[in-house]
Motif scaffolding. Structure first.
Motif: not given
Length: 120
Positions: A37-59
Motif C-alpha cells: 500500500g505504500a512506497k518511500l523514495f528517499y535520498m540525501l540532501n545538502d540541508r540539515n532538515k528533512n523535506r517530504i512530499g506526498f504525491p498520489l498516483p493517478r486515479g
C-alpha cells in the motif's frame, strides 16, 4: 478530535518538497523501499532538515479522498519526524485502500525502518 498523540509542532513550509524538478529527481535517482500500500523514495540532501512530499498516483479517488489521504500522511510525518535522521528528501507514495491514520503510521514506520531513517 483527540487522538492521544503528542503534538510535535507545525509542518513548516521549508519541510515541503514542492518543486517538480526536485520531485522528478527523487523519483528517478532516489532509493526506494515499499510495503503493501505504500512506497518511500528517499535520498540525501545538502540541508540539515528533512523535506517530504506526498504525491498520489493517478486515479486516487475523488478530491475528498485525496485530501484526507494527504492529511493522514502529513500528520504521520509530524508524529515521526523527531525520530528520523535529518538531511533527507523523501516522497511518501500511498495507494488507494486501507486508508486510516493507524495504518498510515504503521506503513511509514516500517518504511523508515527498512530505509534506515529511524534514529537508534
Amino acid at each position: 478530535m483527540e487522538t492521544g498523540l503528542l503534538k510535535t509542532g507545525r509542518f513548516t513550509r521549508d519541510e515541503h518538497m514542492k518543486r517538480p524538478d526536485d520531485i522528478q529527481r527523487l523519483f528517478k535517482k532516489g532509493k526506494r523501499v515499499s510495503v503493501a500500500g505504500a512506497k518511500l523514495f528517499y535520498m540525501l540532501n545538502d540541508r540539515n532538515k528533512n523535506r517530504i512530499g506526498f504525491p498520489l498516483p493517478r486515479g486516487y479517488g475523488n478530491a475528498v479522498e485525496r485530501n484526507k489521504s494527504k492529511r493522514y500522511s502529513r500528520e504521520t510525518y509530524r508524529f515521526f519526524r523527531t525520530h528520523l535522521n535529518t538531511g533527507y528528501d523523501m516522497l511518501l507514495l500511498v495507494y488507494p485502500g486501507n486508508d486510516s491514520f493507524h495504518s498510515r503510521c504503521e506503513q511509514f514506520k516500517t518504511l523508515c525502518r527498512k530505509a534506515g531513517l529511524l534514529r537508534d
